[in-house]
Design a protein around this motif. Structure first.
Motif, short mmCIF file in Angstrom:
data_model
loop_
_atom_site.label_atom_id
_atom_site.label_comp_id
_atom_site.label_asym_id
_atom_site.label_seq_id
_atom_site.Cartn_x
_atom_site.Cartn_y
_atom_site.Cartn_z
N ALA A 195 0.86 -1.19 0.00
CA ALA A 195 0.00 0.00 0.00
C ALA A 195 0.89 1.23 0.00
O ALA A 195 2.06 1.16 0.38
N ALA A 196 0.34 2.34 -0.43
CA ALA A 196 1.05 3.62 -0.39
C ALA A 196 -0.01 4.72 -0.36
O ALA A 196 -1.11 4.53 -0.88
N ALA A 197 0.33 5.84 0.24
CA ALA A 197 -0.60 6.97 0.31
C ALA A 197 0.16 8.24 -0.04
O ALA A 197 1.22 8.52 0.51
N VAL A 198 -0.38 8.99 -0.99
CA VAL A 198 0.24 10.20 -1.50
C VAL A 198 -0.62 11.40 -1.10
O VAL A 198 -1.85 11.36 -1.28
N VAL A 251 -5.65 13.18 -0.06
CA VAL A 251 -4.81 11.99 0.01
C VAL A 251 -5.28 10.99 -1.04
O VAL A 251 -6.47 10.70 -1.15
N LEU A 252 -4.33 10.48 -1.82
CA LEU A 252 -4.61 9.44 -2.80
C LEU A 252 -4.02 8.13 -2.27
O LEU A 252 -2.81 7.99 -2.15
N ARG A 253 -4.90 7.21 -1.93
CA ARG A 253 -4.48 5.91 -1.41
C ARG A 253 -4.29 4.96 -2.60
O ARG A 253 -5.22 4.71 -3.35
N CYS A 254 -3.09 4.44 -2.77
CA CYS A 254 -2.78 3.51 -3.86
C CYS A 254 -3.16 2.10 -3.43
O CYS A 254 -2.77 1.64 -2.35
N LEU A 255 -3.92 1.43 -4.27
CA LEU A 255 -4.35 0.07 -3.98
C LEU A 255 -4.49 -0.73 -5.27
O LEU A 255 -4.46 -0.17 -6.37
#
Length: 262
Positions: A195-198, A251-255
């Motif tokens: 996971a990652a959050a930008v 916030v853009l949560r990468c999934l």
């Protein structure tokens, strides 16, 4: 980009006028919006409304994609997105320029909240994939090649994520951040944590973040971290304290999500 939008609308109007057996009253819904000079409302109406061949009756007929203008009414766009998700379980949004992209992301966030309150979409959130579409490449009188670049957002419902699974540190992106370097960091964090959050503040930062995530998707193509899926983004807004001031960031949560058919 404004001229492109106006040409699109003009072509839609010409198509409706050219259709046989269309009673004049059927044309009034779009005509009244046009007289109000609200371009974004015209585009939304033109992208959703078609006219019945039965005199005196109008019907709604969805085109393939929603089109977002620069000064779009975010609440109305959110309602249009939610409606398409309810009906079709997916939605495509076309944007020209950073302003419409930023407005579309805010609308996706609101639409996600609308749908989360409904039983059918409980336990879900909306995520999107970014696609670059190039239209009408042609040579200008100066000899330079010109083209229209459309940012297409493919929106779909996905299982809601657990924020506790996010890495402790957000990846902050500013207006001047190098998108390629940010993409490398996003890809590496996603490989390590799944996971990652930008995060970013303002139009330029968020549009840069969407570009970085799209590049990261290419870096992760075929990577074991995605397991045959693609890197999508769910959007949310959150308040935070900076000194004594309360501020809002996106916030853009990468999934992971299933690839979309184009």
């Amino acid at each position: 980009s404004l001229m492109v939008m106006r040409r699109f609308l003009a072509s839609r109007v010409r198509q409706q006028v050219a259709r046989p057996c269309v009673a004049r009253p059927c044309f009034r819904p779009v005509a009244s919006v046009w007289r109000g000079d609200n371009l974004h409302e015209c585009l939304i109406a033109a992208s959703q409304r078609s006219f019945s061949s039965e005199p005196g009756k109008a019907k709604l007929e969805k085109t393939a994609n929603l089109v977002i203008a620069k000064e779009a009414n975010v609440g109305r766009v959110a309602g249009a997105i939610a409606g398409r998700i309810r009906d079709d379980a997916g939605c495509q949004i076309d944007c020209i320029g950073p302003g419409p992209v930023y407005a579309a992301l805010k609308a996706i966030n609101i639409a996600s909240e609308y749908l989360a309150a409904e039983e059918k979409h409980a336990g879900q959130t909306l995520a999107f994939l970014t696609e670059k579409v190039v239209r009408n490449p042609q040579e200008a009188p100066s000899g330079r090649m010109t083209e229209t670049v459309i940012t297409r957002l493919h929106v779909m419902p996905v299982p809601a994520y657990n924020r506790e699974d996010e890495p402790a540190e957000l990846i902050y992106i500013g207006a001047d951040t190098n998108a390629g370097l940010a993409a490398s960091m996003i890809a590496q964090v996603f490989r390590n944590h799944g996971a990652a959050a930008v995060a970013g503040m303002g139009q330029k930062s968020i549009v840069k973040a969407t570009k970085a995530i799209a590049i990261a998707n290419t870096y992760l193509d075929g990577d074991a971290a995605l397991k045959g899926k693609v890197l999508a983004s769910a959007v949310r807004s959150e308040r935070f304290k900076e000194g004594d001031e309360e501020r809002v960031r996106m916030v853009l949560r990468c999934l992971k999500a299933d690839p979309v058919s184009k």
